[in-house]
Design a protein around this motif. Structure first.
Motif, PDB file in Angstrom:
ATOM      1  N   ALA A  50      -9.556   1.844  -7.909  1.00  0.00           N
ATOM      2  CA  ALA A  50      -8.194   1.361  -7.640  1.00  0.00           C
ATOM      3  C   ALA A  50      -7.820   0.157  -8.495  1.00  0.00           C
ATOM      4  O   ALA A  50      -6.676  -0.283  -8.480  1.00  0.00           O
ATOM      5  N   LEU A  52      -9.298  -2.952  -8.333  1.00  0.00           N
ATOM      6  CA  LEU A  52      -9.499  -4.253  -7.698  1.00  0.00           C
ATOM      7  C   LEU A  52     -10.825  -4.904  -8.107  1.00  0.00           C
ATOM      8  O   LEU A  52     -10.957  -6.119  -8.060  1.00  0.00           O
ATOM      9  N   PRO A  71      -5.045  -3.108 -14.265  1.00  0.00           N
ATOM     10  CA  PRO A  71      -4.947  -3.764 -12.959  1.00  0.00           C
ATOM     11  C   PRO A  71      -4.440  -2.839 -11.858  1.00  0.00           C
ATOM     12  O   PRO A  71      -3.839  -1.798 -12.142  1.00  0.00           O
ATOM     13  N   ALA A  72      -4.675  -3.240 -10.607  1.00  0.00           N
ATOM     14  CA  ALA A  72      -4.381  -2.383  -9.458  1.00  0.00           C
ATOM     15  C   ALA A  72      -2.921  -1.949  -9.414  1.00  0.00           C
ATOM     16  O   ALA A  72      -2.619  -0.813  -9.075  1.00  0.00           O
ATOM     17  N   TYR A  73      -1.989  -2.879  -9.774  1.00  0.00           N
ATOM     18  CA  TYR A  73      -0.575  -2.516  -9.664  1.00  0.00           C
ATOM     19  C   TYR A  73      -0.157  -1.500 -10.725  1.00  0.00           C
ATOM     20  O   TYR A  73       0.899  -0.888 -10.619  1.00  0.00           O
ATOM     21  N   VAL A  76      -1.778   2.238  -9.250  1.00  0.00           N
ATOM     22  CA  VAL A  76      -1.005   2.916  -8.213  1.00  0.00           C
ATOM     23  C   VAL A  76       0.222   3.594  -8.838  1.00  0.00           C
ATOM     24  O   VAL A  76       0.648   4.657  -8.382  1.00  0.00           O
ATOM     25  N   ARG A  77       0.729   3.061  -9.935  1.00  0.00           N
ATOM     26  CA  ARG A  77       1.855   3.710 -10.626  1.00  0.00           C
ATOM     27  C   ARG A  77       1.425   5.001 -11.321  1.00  0.00           C
ATOM     28  O   ARG A  77       2.261   5.848 -11.632  1.00  0.00           O
ATOM     29  N   LEU A  82      -4.928   3.537  -2.908  1.00  0.00           N
ATOM     30  CA  LEU A  82      -6.081   3.219  -2.059  1.00  0.00           C
ATOM     31  C   LEU A  82      -5.590   2.684  -0.724  1.00  0.00           C
ATOM     32  O   LEU A  82      -4.776   1.754  -0.670  1.00  0.00           O
ATOM     33  N   PHE A  90       0.547  -5.663   6.236  1.00  0.00           N
ATOM     34  CA  PHE A  90       1.288  -6.926   6.195  1.00  0.00           C
ATOM     35  C   PHE A  90       1.744  -7.208   7.620  1.00  0.00           C
ATOM     36  O   PHE A  90       2.795  -6.751   8.059  1.00  0.00           O
ATOM     37  N   GLN A  97       9.241  -2.250   6.922  1.00  0.00           N
ATOM     38  CA  GLN A  97       9.034  -3.090   5.732  1.00  0.00           C
ATOM     39  C   GLN A  97       7.697  -2.752   5.074  1.00  0.00           C
ATOM     40  O   GLN A  97       7.605  -2.676   3.849  1.00  0.00           O
ATOM     41  N   LEU A 101       7.356  -1.398   1.321  1.00  0.00           N
ATOM     42  CA  LEU A 101       6.470  -2.054   0.350  1.00  0.00           C
ATOM     43  C   LEU A 101       5.549  -1.018  -0.282  1.00  0.00           C
ATOM     44  O   LEU A 101       5.245  -1.092  -1.475  1.00  0.00           O
ATOM     45  N   GLY A 102       5.122  -0.048   0.528  1.00  0.00           N
ATOM     46  CA  GLY A 102       4.248   1.006   0.007  1.00  0.00           C
ATOM     47  C   GLY A 102       4.906   1.783  -1.112  1.00  0.00           C
ATOM     48  O   GLY A 102       4.237   2.365  -1.967  1.00  0.00           O
ATOM     49  N   THR A 104       6.744   0.492  -3.466  1.00  0.00           N
ATOM     50  CA  THR A 104       7.041  -0.381  -4.610  1.00  0.00           C
ATOM     51  C   THR A 104       6.775   0.331  -5.939  1.00  0.00           C
ATOM     52  O   THR A 104       7.513   0.164  -6.904  1.00  0.00           O
ATOM     53  N   ALA A 105       5.709   1.146  -5.960  1.00  0.00           N
ATOM     54  CA  ALA A 105       5.301   1.775  -7.215  1.00  0.00           C
ATOM     55  C   ALA A 105       6.099   3.036  -7.527  1.00  0.00           C
ATOM     56  O   ALA A 105       5.931   3.631  -8.598  1.00  0.00           O
ATOM     57  N   ARG A 149       1.687   4.016   4.517  1.00  0.00           N
ATOM     58  CA  ARG A 149       2.042   3.096   3.435  1.00  0.00           C
ATOM     59  C   ARG A 149       1.470   3.589   2.105  1.00  0.00           C
ATOM     60  O   ARG A 149       2.149   3.568   1.073  1.00  0.00           O
TER      61      ARG A 149
END
Lengths: 241, 285
Positions: A50, A52, A71-73, A76-77, A82, A90, A97, A101-102, A104-105, A149
């Motif tokens: 993932a 991290l 990187p992780a971000y 996920v894209r 994960l 959160f 929310q 947030l899930g 975002t990608a 998420r």
């Protein structure tokens, strides 16, 4: 169809070795189980995929792309999500929310509404609790939210780290029902699970980790018969369940 | 009537305290980081307003916006140039980095602007408004009302928008935020931009009503720190209530005891409160 290949991956934390040498493959549309005792390297392997955990050796390929080290971000894209150990919600934010947030990608923002509806259809309970903060949910609901998420980014490959840990039996059953239905819809799964029967019931293939290495691999019926699985758990001082 | 007049005046200034304290509390809430240069952001906002008025002319809306934008950019630049590098370091490095930053900003301002007190030239905001017998100077009234609205706006940004949700997500769990696709660096730079921008804006608002010199940053920094402690670290509504309270207490003690005692009373009450309620008024133990 995209395939995940983990090749001789090593992860060190200073002097400590999280993963010494792990190689595995996850073909599109399959479910693969990572088995092993606490500290065998399951979590670290998932965290490395993932993005991290930084690799100190080896490589991770996703189709034709080298995704070693995140990187992780970005990972996920690319379609790998994960759901981490302990769910890591959160807690101060609402259920909805957390789900938003899930997403975002999600590159196409117009799909967000549909993704939310799909998640509420899969877990009607989350829909009922959409305005509640995540910190007020029960254990089973938290697991649903963590899974929901992770699905909001519409991943091709879902990594699950100890999804059943700390859940009541009824919640575990609901979780594996949901995972079974996701599988049938074509989602690829790689899950780390301490409970061997649960993992082998859903998986097409399994890898057994011990001391940060793959010591055994094979289809579930072979692994179920093998003394090696039991040995891997006993060897680390944790009895098989 | 005079007493009411005094309290309203205090509340109007308190609203501006709340606005710049919100920035300090946001940084604390995001990364458990105390910014000792926060008062200097307020001071720089005042000079930014002065420069815009001197060079470009224009009304309060223009120079307040300009101060906010300049300080937003400075805040984000300070995050990437300094804060990011000490964030993982020991607590002492974090404290010293912003303490050093405060000194650099303050003495650079001394060097450029000299130690003399300055004030904004007469702007569109002047005169006094009479509302139901209360005499309210227009600059203070405008600053207080604008600060109140902006603090409420910052709170809504954090609690009601996608970007606010992402900021809070990074604050709560950086790794989990990365896993859903958020870039923590961007969010933290945004938090520093918002914190410095709101401080700069508060400075520009106060510049319409009060003269200042480069040393005011130290006083404002202390005021912000007290406000945030009273309101509970990390809470924007807490900063709002506490800011209004600090403003009112200052005004009342100036009225009853004389202007030179207004800060002493606030500091003494602050120490007493820390003794009795170390978690702050709104904070939880």
């Amino acid at each position: 169809m995209t395939e995940l290949r983990v090749e001789h991956v090593e992860v060190r934390y200073g002097e400590l070795v999280g993963v010494a040498d792990v190689s595995l493959r996850v073909a599109a549309g399959t479910a693969v189980a990572l088995l092993g005792a606490n500290g065998a390297g399951k979590s670290t392997t998932l965290r490395a995929i993932a993005g991290l955990a930084a690799l100190s050796g080896g490589r991770i390929a996703w189709g034709a792309d080298d995704i070693s080290g995140g990187p992780a971000y970005e990972i996920v894209r690319r379609g790998i999500a994960l759901s981490p150990e302990g769910w890591r919600l959160f807690h101060g934010q609402t259920v909805e929310q957390n789900l938003r947030l899930g997403a975002t990608a999600l590159a196409d923002r117009t799909r967000l509404g549909a993704a939310l509806e799909r998640t509420y259809a899969l877990f009607p309970r989350l829909g009922e609790r959409r305005r509640q903060t995540a910190g007020t949910l029960s254990g089973g609901e938290r697991q649903m939210l963590a899974l929901g998420r992770a699905l909001m980014s519409e991943p091709k490959l879902l990594l699950l780290d100890e999804p059943s840990l700390g859940l009541a039996p009824a919640a575990v059953e609901a979780l594996y029902d949901a995972l079974g239905s996701l599988r049938r819809k074509g989602l690829t799964l790689l899950l780390a699970e301490q409970s061997v029967p649960l993992a082998l019931a859903i998986a097409d293939y399994g890898y057994v980790l011990q001391g940060g290495r793959v010591v055994l691999e094979g289809p579930p019926d072979e692994l179920a018969r093998s003394d090696g699985v039991r040995g891997a758990y006993l060897g680390a001082g944790v009895p098989a369940r | 009537m005079t007493l009411l007049q005094v309290v309203v005046g205090g509340l109007l200034l308190g609203a501006v305290y709340a606005l710049f304290a919100s920035g300090l509390t946001l940084i604390w809430g995001m990364m458990n980081f105390i910014n000792f240069a926060h008062g200097e952001f307020v001071m720089l906002g005042m000079y930014a307003a002065l420069l815009v008025v001197t060079w470009l002319g224009g009304g309060p809306a223009l120079f307040a916006l300009a101060a906010a934008l300049v300080l937003f950019a400075l805040g984000a630049a300070i995050y990437f140039g300094l804060i990011r590098h000490v964030l993982r370091g020991p607590m002492l490095a974090q404290i010293l980095s912003t303490f050093g930053l405060a000194l650099v900003l303050r003495y650079t301002a001394f060097w450029i602007f000299s130690a003399n007190f300055v004030s904004l030239p007469q702007t569109a905001l002047s005169g006094t408004l009479s509302i139901g017998g209360l005499l309210l100077p227009v600059p203070q009234l405008a600053a207080g009302v604008a600060a109140l609205a902006l603090t409420a706006g910052l709170h809504l940004l954090l609690t009601r928008t996608a970007v606010g949700s992402q900021l809070l997500a990074v604050a709560e769990d950086r790794e989990a935020a990365m896993l859903v696709g958020i870039r923590p660096d961007r969010m933290q730079a945004l938090a520093w931009g918002l914190a410095a921008g709101s401080a700069g804006l508060a400075g520009a608002l106060m510049a319409t009503a009060y003269p200042w010199s480069p040393s005011v940053g130290a006083t404002f920094g202390l005021t912000a720190f007290i406000t945030v402690t009273l309101g509970g670290f990390g809470s924007v509504p807490g900063a709002l209530y506490a800011g209004l309270m600090v403003g009112a207490i200052q005004a009342l003690s100036a009225y009853w005891l004389g202007p030179i005692y207004k800060d002493v009373v606030v500091y003494a009450l602050f120490v007493a409160l820390l003794w009795l309620r170390p978690q702050g008024l709104m904070g939880r133990a």
